[in-house]
Enzyme design. Structure first.
Site, PDB file in Angstrom:
ATOM      1  N   TYR A   4      57.587   7.675 -12.554  1.00  0.00           N
ATOM      2  CA  TYR A   4      56.238   7.727 -13.122  1.00  0.00           C
ATOM      3  C   TYR A   4      56.319   8.561 -14.398  1.00  0.00           C
ATOM      4  CZ  TYR A   4      54.153   5.690  -8.934  1.00  0.00           C
ATOM      5  OH  TYR A   4      53.808   4.827  -7.920  1.00  0.00           O
TER       6      TYR A   4
ATOM      7  N   HIS B 277      42.768   3.717  -3.794  1.00  0.00           N
ATOM      8  CA  HIS B 277      43.849   4.674  -4.066  1.00  0.00           C
ATOM      9  C   HIS B 277      44.163   5.523  -2.838  1.00  0.00           C
ATOM     10  CE1 HIS B 277      46.374   7.442  -6.351  1.00  0.00           C
ATOM     11  NE2 HIS B 277      45.730   8.433  -5.773  1.00  0.00           N
TER      12      HIS B 277
END
Length: 605
Positions: free
Chosen positions: A223, A404
């Protein structure tokens, strides 16, 4: 008497006409769901080398998907299909294979050992197999629901696509075992919401938010965080559309991307590097307000014509955080990338500001999942008391949603309830993956009125963990959130809950009474430390479930300033739901055309 022979030109003309008629029939069959520019509007690479590419189209009228699978350097066979969590065991597969002389196509399934079996119900229909100098193209179709227990039910959820490549011919289908193949996984939403493309205003402008020549690390998962600063003179605008910019050649490595807005009071958080780097400033954690999100296979995202999301000007932070998820299973070294997201914005403000509201659970350790659980459910509430106080008289209209969780999340659903009855599903993903997150347009706008309740539930799997997983911001902690996109924007930015902390302490005391191993209930012990010391037996597990299902909650009915609306929000009763929605049942075909009894012999040419 021999008839006249065809010239080469006549034969070529007839072949070209036949191919043209085939695609006309295909497009006609999909009429109403196919953009005129392409009969296959959706495309993804299945592997990082670009050997397998998938294109598809959707007919909601016929509830059918047409797939086009391209295989570069085809050798002896290919497997393609779907499974619950991306395993090639217990998968629904279509297989093309050769025995050295002939090629065959069949609808199959794999058992828990990876052994391939012919499906008694052949629901994948091969329409064409065409080989060129360097690739093989397969065109086939399948219904969303087949009511075959061996078939995967295709829904609006995330789909775990699986594939395998055969290097050598096999003498029979039963000779194939997935454990010895070159295999892979790709995540995608197959059933896209199809909305009309609105016209862009004349004054539309573009802004590219891109990574600065990043060298993609040679690791499977990275990420990357990059902070972008807007100019001080940038005035208020409306974002009305965005799309992905992916560096050519990196289409299979760039998995998903998000743009976050930082809080207005944040100082310069300059940073570009891995999001888990120790060099990353802690204040980047305050850049959490989602402006845009894209995932592999997603098309451009358009806001409704009457709304746009505001950015720039007074009260808006000049700092944005771009986050890119690189998926590099082959650990390719030295690849450069400048991917990102392109915003389309206008100074001509639309009628409504769009807003983003957080639903679900507060980021707190009082909500926890015991270890070695396969389907543990936590639920967060946006209560009728909060919506009655904070929403405008005519309510709000939700048009998109982003679900999420962190690593152990497996399912997420948000339901709208009114007058004690569940009325609508706002968004649901029964095959949710934390590695595939995008903002999804809803098929129908959901209107929320004052007094309505929004219930968000997340299902977790901690089967591989030895200690409790608590709620929090860390990647190994958990979240349960639905970012809903709606208009008109209100002051309500966060409507979430958590179990009352006092009742959680009563739980720890109760566990102590029935176990020889004590949980520390002294004031200096933190909640994560208390959960770590819980002896996880059937009593402590079931009691924790009961606590979360019945104990009072602490409501966070918060403004954008993070201050709660005026009122009493602690020790609130759970909303009373007297009627729940029934699980949808698949729409099985009333009359099924007889399929082939066995594999189809394929003439590749």
């Amino acid at each position: 008497m021999q008839g006249p022979s065809l010239s080469m030109r006549e034969a070529a003309s007839m072949y070209g006409t036949a191919v043209a008629i085939f695609f006309v029939i295909l497009v006609a069959a999909l009429q109403g769901s196919v953009p005129p520019k392409s009969p296959f509007p959706y495309h993804i690479p299945l592997d990082s080398k670009g050997v397998l590419k998938l294109s598809w189209n959707i007919s909601y009228v016929q509830e059918t998907i047409h797939f086009q699978l391209s295989v570069r350097d085809f050798r002896a066979g290919v497997l393609f299909g779907m499974s619950d969590r991306g395993e090639l065991e217990n998968a629904d597969l279509v297989v093309l294979w050769t025995d050295g002389n002939r090629a065959y196509f069949a609808d199959t399934w794999s058992d828990q050992k990876g052994q391939i079996h012919l499906d008694t119900q052949q629901d994948y229909q091969l329409l064409q197999a065409q080989e060129t100098s360097d690739s093989l193209s397969l065109l086939f179709k399948r219904s969303f629901a087949t009511c075959d227990p061996k078939d995967y039910l295709i829904e609006d959820d995330t789909v775990h696509l699986v594939y395998g490549i055969l290097e050598e011919p096999v003498q029979s289908l039963e000779a194939i075992n997935t454990s010895g193949l070159q295999t892979g996984l790709q995540l995608v939403q197959l059933l896209k919401t199809e909305v009309p493309t609105p016209a862009m205003p004349e004054d539309v402008q573009k802004m590219d938010l891109k990574a600065p020549e990043v060298t993609i690390p040679g690791e499977e998962t990275t990420y990357w965080c990059h902070v972008i600063e807007l100019s001080q003179s940038f005035s208020r605008h409306h974002i009305i559309m965005y799309e992905a910019i992916v560096t050519e050649g990196n289409e299979a490595l760039v998995h998903h991307m998000e743009v976050f807005q930082c809080t207005a009071e944040l100082d310069n958080p300059d940073f570009s590097g891995p999001c888990d780097s120790k060099m990353k400033p802690d204040r980047l954690n305050y850049c959490r307000h989602v402006l845009a999100a894209w995932a592999l296979g997603a098309k451009p995202f358009y806001y409704p014509e009457e709304a746009g999301i505001a950015f720039g000007g007074p009260g808006f932070s000049r700092y944005l955080r771009l986050e890119i998820h690189y998926h590099n299973p082959l650990k390719i070294q030295g690849r450069q990338d400048s991917s990102g997201i392109r915003l389309y914005y206008t100074a001509t403000l639309r009628r409504f500001d769009a807003g983003i509201m957080e639903l679900g659970l507060v980021y707190t350790p009082v909500m926890a999942i015991p270890p070695r659980e396969t389907a543990f459910v936590l639920t967060g509430y946006c209560t009728d008391k909060c919506t009655q106080l904070a929403l405008p008289p005519h309510g709000i209209h939700i048009f998109a949603s982003q679900l999420h969780t962190h690593l152990t999340g497996r399912k997420v659903v948000t339901v709208l309830a009114r007058d004690g009855q569940e009325r609508k599903i706002v968004n649901r993903d029964n095959h949710y993956s934390p590695h595939f997150q995008e903002i999804r347009m809803l098929k129908k706008i959901v209107s929320v009125h004052p007094g309505d309740v929004l219930i968000t539930s997340c299902t977790y799997n901690t089967d591989d963990r030895e200690v409790a997983t608590v709620g929090g911001f860390g990647i190994h902690e958990e979240m349960c959130v639905n970012y809903v996109h709606y208009y008109p924007k209100t002051d309500l930015e966060l409507c979430k809950s958590a179990v009352d902390p006092g009742f959680l302490q009563k739980y720890f005391h109760l566990v102590n009474r029935f176990n020889s191993e004590e949980v520390c209930t002294c004031p200096q012990a933190s909640v994560p430390e208390q959960f770590t010391s819980v002896p996880w037996n059937s009593f402590s597990r079931e009691t924790l479930k009961a606590l979360y299902n019945y104990a009072p909650i602490s409501m966070h009915c918060n403004k954008s300033s993070a201050v709660r609306f005026q009122g009493e929000w602690d020790l609130q009763p759970l909303p009373k739901i007297i009627s729940t929605l029934k699980e949808p049942t698949p729409n099985c075909p009333a009359h099924r055309a007889p399929g082939p009894a066995g594999p189809t012999v394929v003439n590749i040419g």
